[in-house]
Design a protein around this motif. Structure first.
Motif, short mmCIF file in Angstrom:
data_model
loop_
_atom_site.label_atom_id
_atom_site.label_comp_id
_atom_site.label_asym_id
_atom_site.label_seq_id
_atom_site.Cartn_x
_atom_site.Cartn_y
_atom_site.Cartn_z
N ILE A 1 0.85 -1.18 0.00
CA ILE A 1 0.00 0.00 0.00
C ILE A 1 0.89 1.23 0.00
CG2 ILE A 1 -1.82 1.25 1.21
CD1 ILE A 1 -2.62 -1.50 0.01
N ILE A 2 0.60 2.17 -0.91
CA ILE A 2 1.37 3.39 -1.06
C ILE A 2 0.61 4.53 -0.39
CG2 ILE A 2 2.64 4.84 -2.67
CD1 ILE A 2 3.29 1.83 -2.81
N GLU A 3 1.27 5.24 0.49
CA GLU A 3 0.60 6.31 1.23
C GLU A 3 0.26 7.48 0.30
OE1 GLU A 3 -0.38 5.79 4.17
OE2 GLU A 3 0.76 3.96 4.49
N LYS A 4 -0.79 8.19 0.66
CA LYS A 4 -1.24 9.31 -0.17
C LYS A 4 -0.15 10.37 -0.34
CE LYS A 4 -6.25 9.05 0.54
NZ LYS A 4 -7.45 9.72 1.07
N GLU A 5 0.57 10.66 0.72
CA GLU A 5 1.63 11.66 0.60
C GLU A 5 2.71 11.21 -0.36
OE1 GLU A 5 1.80 14.79 1.69
OE2 GLU A 5 -0.29 14.44 2.27
N GLU A 6 2.98 9.90 -0.41
CA GLU A 6 3.97 9.39 -1.35
C GLU A 6 3.47 9.55 -2.79
OE1 GLU A 6 6.20 5.90 1.20
OE2 GLU A 6 4.19 5.49 0.43
N VAL A 7 2.19 9.25 -3.02
CA VAL A 7 1.63 9.42 -4.35
C VAL A 7 1.64 10.89 -4.76
CG1 VAL A 7 -0.45 9.16 -5.76
CG2 VAL A 7 0.21 7.34 -4.17
N LYS A 8 1.23 11.75 -3.85
CA LYS A 8 1.21 13.18 -4.13
C LYS A 8 2.62 13.69 -4.45
CE LYS A 8 -1.46 15.59 -1.50
NZ LYS A 8 -2.02 16.34 -0.34
N ASP A 9 3.60 13.21 -3.71
CA ASP A 9 4.99 13.63 -3.95
C ASP A 9 5.49 13.14 -5.30
OD1 ASP A 9 7.67 14.62 -3.04
OD2 ASP A 9 8.14 12.49 -3.20
N MET A 10 5.13 11.91 -5.69
CA MET A 10 5.55 11.41 -7.00
C MET A 10 4.93 12.23 -8.13
SD MET A 10 5.72 7.24 -6.73
CE MET A 10 4.40 6.92 -5.57
N VAL A 11 3.67 12.59 -7.99
CA VAL A 11 3.02 13.41 -9.01
C VAL A 11 3.71 14.77 -9.11
CG1 VAL A 11 0.89 14.62 -9.62
CG2 VAL A 11 0.80 12.26 -8.80
N ALA A 12 3.97 15.38 -7.96
CA ALA A 12 4.62 16.70 -7.97
C ALA A 12 6.01 16.61 -8.58
CB ALA A 12 4.70 17.25 -6.55
N PHE A 13 6.75 15.55 -8.28
CA PHE A 13 8.10 15.40 -8.82
C PHE A 13 8.04 15.22 -10.33
CE2 PHE A 13 11.97 13.11 -9.95
CZ PHE A 13 12.92 13.87 -9.29
N ALA A 14 7.11 14.41 -10.81
CA ALA A 14 6.96 14.24 -12.25
C ALA A 14 6.59 15.56 -12.92
CB ALA A 14 5.92 13.17 -12.55
N ASN A 15 5.65 16.28 -12.33
CA ASN A 15 5.23 17.58 -12.90
C ASN A 15 6.40 18.54 -12.97
OD1 ASN A 15 1.93 17.63 -11.29
ND2 ASN A 15 2.66 16.55 -13.10
N SER A 16 7.29 18.52 -11.96
CA SER A 16 8.43 19.43 -11.97
C SER A 16 9.41 19.10 -13.08
CB SER A 16 9.15 19.39 -10.61
OG SER A 16 9.84 18.17 -10.42
N ASN A 17 9.30 17.88 -13.62
CA ASN A 17 10.11 17.46 -14.76
C ASN A 17 9.30 17.45 -16.06
OD1 ASN A 17 13.03 16.38 -13.94
ND2 ASN A 17 11.63 15.94 -12.26
N TYR A 18 8.24 18.26 -16.08
CA TYR A 18 7.40 18.46 -17.25
C TYR A 18 6.78 17.15 -17.75
CZ TYR A 18 8.71 23.26 -17.15
OH TYR A 18 8.86 24.56 -16.74
N LEU A 19 6.41 16.31 -16.80
CA LEU A 19 5.70 15.08 -17.10
C LEU A 19 4.30 15.15 -16.51
CD1 LEU A 19 8.63 12.68 -16.40
CD2 LEU A 19 7.26 12.51 -18.46
N GLU A 20 3.30 15.03 -17.36
CA GLU A 20 1.93 14.91 -16.88
C GLU A 20 1.71 13.48 -16.39
OE1 GLU A 20 -2.68 14.82 -18.56
OE2 GLU A 20 -1.04 15.45 -19.89
N VAL A 21 1.16 13.32 -15.21
CA VAL A 21 0.83 11.99 -14.68
C VAL A 21 -0.61 11.67 -15.03
CG1 VAL A 21 0.66 10.54 -12.63
CG2 VAL A 21 2.50 12.23 -12.81
N ILE A 22 -0.79 10.59 -15.77
CA ILE A 22 -2.12 10.11 -16.12
C ILE A 22 -2.37 8.84 -15.31
CG2 ILE A 22 -3.60 9.24 -17.98
CD1 ILE A 22 -1.85 10.83 -19.95
N PRO A 23 -3.18 8.92 -14.26
CA PRO A 23 -3.45 7.71 -13.48
C PRO A 23 -4.18 6.68 -14.33
CG PRO A 23 -4.25 9.68 -12.35
CD PRO A 23 -3.92 10.08 -13.75
N GLU A 24 -3.72 5.44 -14.27
CA GLU A 24 -4.49 4.33 -14.83
C GLU A 24 -5.14 3.62 -13.66
OE1 GLU A 24 -4.13 0.33 -17.64
OE2 GLU A 24 -2.45 1.74 -17.52
N ILE A 25 -6.46 3.74 -13.56
CA ILE A 25 -7.22 3.15 -12.46
C ILE A 25 -8.29 2.28 -13.10
CG2 ILE A 25 -8.43 3.61 -10.29
CD1 ILE A 25 -7.41 6.54 -10.54
#
Length: 802
Positions: A284-308
């Motif tokens: 299980i991945i904590e919400k703060e970890e997911v939020k941090d990964m999204v922010a890190f990707a965005n800072s590298n000009y990567l849009e995160v598209i969740p596949e759910i």
């Protein structure tokens, strides 16, 4: 060609050239010119300077020297983007190359020397430079995500049309710095822009222990090679409103791992969709970890598209909600009932939490591999499955549209040419017949499936399928994209395809990505960004000889003693040589093997002359059960007797092995590639370390590449990777590489016990190694064919003097 002539790569020239070798020469021309015009100590041979291949490139005779006097200029009242670009480059130079540069605030650049300037036209310094040099920087040229890069003797300028363009210009500069070891940058003029707007990679969310690797992959691979989307399957985030869903996911992941399966079957042995149980490493991945990964990707000009995933691939959702399953009494249900309103109460509640955390602009909703038996669900029995599917998509589409979020989905059930017309006949593993849904009826697709859905086309092996999607009114991207796609330049003009995304279908970690996917990821990066298309043979050579070492370094993010300036010293192992140059075992052809000193990426070896070793040129051991009469299974007591920082083996195997994709054995990724043997390292105190020798990981055959390395499964996932070996660099070992090529691979093993002497090592071949089986049952398989491991030379990195 003089060193003052400009080299410009033209797509039409590359396409019109018929010789593969000559086309590869064109791609390397820039690097070769640099090598012949600059000191050997400065430039590496055969390096592709910038990849993907820029649209327009011109070399100059200038050289920019990076040192402590270099400054990164920012304007007065600098914007956040200017500051972030500067900080990025300061970190890069400091951490990777030990060069400390500082930022400097200036009003103009007229009097500045040895400076770097980065930004867009919002930056007054960039604006003034472009005006003074009559550089066109417009919406059309270079356009969105485009940039200009100029390297002069005292000035480097990166001018992006937009913020993303300036960032991608920085990525090209990072690659130029790699070639010059962070000390010098070749004079160059680049104008560059992307071929397609959607450039993604589809992966699983990493587990807690692999989040750091994910960030390295994002920043040092995806951003570096100009990807701009990451499709992240996130099915294991902490759910505050539904902890039972998290508990069920852990149950299911344990079941897959401990039962040694890749997926489960239905109650009567029915085929089910793939498990994806290694997403998040089954944790299980904590919400703060997911939020941090999204922010890190965005800072590298990567849009995160969740596949759910919804409807299908619902193991993560349903293990603790069997009452919602489409197939009653299934212990691990994978499909929810679309006729049960409670399915959507749960699905949308889960979506809510993901949307709150990830704030996506687009969500990939899955809807592939709809393997549920028909006529079993009491709520759905007798209903039109095409209408059920369309209604399900409609509900989900409305949910996301109301939030301003676009929907993407896998498109296989939209086409009868892919999934068949009407119910499809199946048989259970016990032989019982049943039916599963075929494709949605065309009139339902035309009338009820919203056409603003972005369709992921993984069935592009047939060009007719993408035209069918086009005729139905969908925009599409090539999902599960691979570099072996045919007629790429023509087909992206014939349909409204906005890009593509190669995929990983195994856990996000260094081992899986390293051994399986680097060639696919790099090849697709070039397809999606550049108009200079390269074929598979060219790509293989570029990856194996030019890019693999830098990718490996970035993936690992570790210090390696041989690359940090310590002495590399050869060890004489010729007394153990036992295979002659004229041996015919397994058709090994070493008659042209050369002697003397060879070097590769700061690794050096002394190749003993076979004349001084009774005509023998390598230590060879058998790998398998039927060559042991000709070769031993073990050669031991190879003396070291030293406290060394690392051992460097120059090795190759006799024939190609098998390196299956990691998802063929989810419980045991390690055994998806042939384990040919191992080194046993014996320390002075008797403690032993084992170094596995694995095909595609740290060894390849002595004659790699060519037609036998081509991936001929166009549009098919799961093909074995044998283009490169991730942890070892190729070394030319023939006296005549043109007519009788011989390649061995330099693999550096870092000592884990600094301060302890390594007494000796032995080389051992495996006997009876069994390859991974079919996808459903990971264990089992067939016996690996006979092979042999050859050790041509050994070097060590000595302990650094005090």
């Amino acid at each position: 060609m003089s060193n003052r002539e400009d080299i410009t790569l033209h797509a039409d020239l590359i396409r019109d050239t018929r010789s593969n070798k000559f086309r590869l020469f064109l791609l390397r021309a820039i690097a070769f010119l640099i090598f012949f015009c600059c000191p050997v100590s400065v430039w590496s041979t055969g390096k592709v300077l910038i990849f993907p291949i820029p649209q327009q490139v011109k070399l100059t005779t200038d050289t920019f020297v990076v040192n402590g006097n270099t400054s990164i200029l920012i304007p007065e009242n600098a914007g956040n983007q200017d500051v972030e670009l500067a900080r990025f480059l300061v970190r890069e130079l400091s951490d990777k190359y030990g060069v400390a540069v500082k930022t400097k605030t200036v009003a103009s650049i007229s009097e500045e020397r040895n400076v770097i300037l980065m930004g867009t036209l919002k930056n007054p310094l960039i604006r003034k430079y472009c005006k003074d040099h009559k550089l066109e920087l417009t919406k059309k040229n270079p356009g969105k995500e485009g940039y200009i890069l100029h390297v002069k003797s005292n000035l480097i300028v990166i001018a992006g049309w937009d913020d993303a363009g300036a960032f991608y210009g920085l990525q090209s500069l990072r690659q130029l710095l790699m070639v010059g070891s962070g000390k010098v940058v070749q004079g160059i003029q680049v104008t560059d822009w992307p071929n397609l707007p959607f450039r993604g990679i589809r992966i699983y969310v990493p587990g807690p222990e692999n989040i750091t690797f994910f960030k390295r992959f994002v920043q040092d691979f995806m951003a570096l090679y100009k990807y701009n989307k990451v499709i992240l399957e996130v099915i294991s985030m902490r759910l505050d409103r539904h902890p039972e869903v998290n508990a069920g996911w852990i149950d299911f992941s344990k079941q897959i791992q401990y039962s040694r399966l890749n997926s489960t079957e239905g109650p009567n042995g029915e085929l089910k969709d793939s498990s994806h149980s290694d997403a998040g490493d089954g944790c299980i991945i904590e919400k703060e970890e997911v939020k941090d990964m999204v922010a890190f990707a965005n800072s590298n000009y990567l849009e995160v598209i969740p596949e759910i995933p919804s409807l299908t691939h619902g193991y993560y959702l349903l293990t603790r909600h069997p009452e919602l399953a489409e197939y009653p009494n299934d212990k691990y249900p994978d499909t929810y009932c679309p006729s049960n309103p409670a399915s959507y109460d749960l699905m949308f509640d889960v979506y809510d939490e993901y949307v709150e955390v990830m704030k996506p602009e687009m969500v990939q909703i899955g809807h592939d591999e709809w393997c549920v038996p028909l006529g079993i669900c009491p709520r759905c029995n007798g209903k039109d499955y095409s209408e059920l599917f369309a209604q399900d998509i409609g509900k989900i589409h409305t949910y996301f549209s109301d939030k301003g979020i676009r929907v993407a989905m896998w498109g296989d059930y939209l086409l009868e040419s892919v999934r068949g017309k009407g119910p499809q006949k199946m048989k259970t593993s016990s032989g019982m017949s049943y039916q599963v849904p075929g494709a949605i009826r065309p009139e339902i697709v035309k009338t009820y499936i919203p056409k603003d859905i972005l369709v992921f086309n993984w069935f592009w092996g047939d060009t007719g399928k993408e035209k069918e999607l086009e005729q139905l009114g969908f925009k599409q991207v090539y999902g599960n994209l691979k570099p072996n796609i045919s007629h790429w330049d023509e087909r992206i003009k014939q349909v409204d395809a906005i890009g593509g995304a190669p995929s990983s279908w195994a856990a996000t970690n260094e081992y899986n990505f390293g051994k399986d996917l680097i060639s696919d990821f790099l090849g697709c990066a070039n397809l999606l960004w550049s108009t200079h298309t390269i074929d598979q043979l060219e790509l293989g050579e570029i990856v194996r000889w030019e890019l693999i070492s830098s990718v490996r370094s970035d993936f690992k993010g570790k210090r390696i003693s041989s690359q940090d300036g310590d002495s590399v010293v050869p060890v004489d192992i010729s007394s153990h040589f036992n295979l002659a140059t004229n041996s015919s075992i397994l058709n090994i052809g070493l008659s042209a093997v050369k002697s003397g000193n060879v070097c590769r990426n700061k690794l050096s070896f002394s190749l003993s002359d076979p004349k001084n070793a009774r005509g023998n040129c390598v230590i060879a051991v058998a790998s398998g059960d039927h060559v042991t009469n000709a070769l031993p299974l073990t050669v031991d007591k190879i003396s070291i007797n030293d406290d060394v920082s690392s051992l460097i083996f120059l090795q190759a195997c006799a024939i190609s092995g098998d390196n299956k994709k990691a998802y063929f054995n989810i419980p045991d990724f390690f055994d998806t590639t042939d384990l040919l043997g191992w080194y046993e390292v014996v320390y002075e105190d008797g403690y032993k370390e084992i170094i596995p020798i694995q095909y595609g990981v740290n060894i390849l055959e002595w004659n790699p590449g060519g037609e036998k390395s081509l991936d001929k499964g166009e549009g098919v996932t799961g093909e074995s990777q044998n283009v490169y070996c991730y942890e070892a660099d190729p070394v030319a070992c023939s006296a005549d590489m043109k007519n009788a090529p011989i390649t061995f691979f330099a693999y550096e093993w870092v000592n884990k016990r600094y301060g302890k002497k390594i007494k000796e090592i032995s080389l051992n071949g495996t006997s009876g190694f069994v390859r991974a089986g079919g996808y459903l049952k990971a264990a089992g398989g067939i016996m690996a064919p006979d092979n042999a491991i050859m050790l041509r030379a050994l070097s060590v990195v000595k302990k650094r003097a005090n």
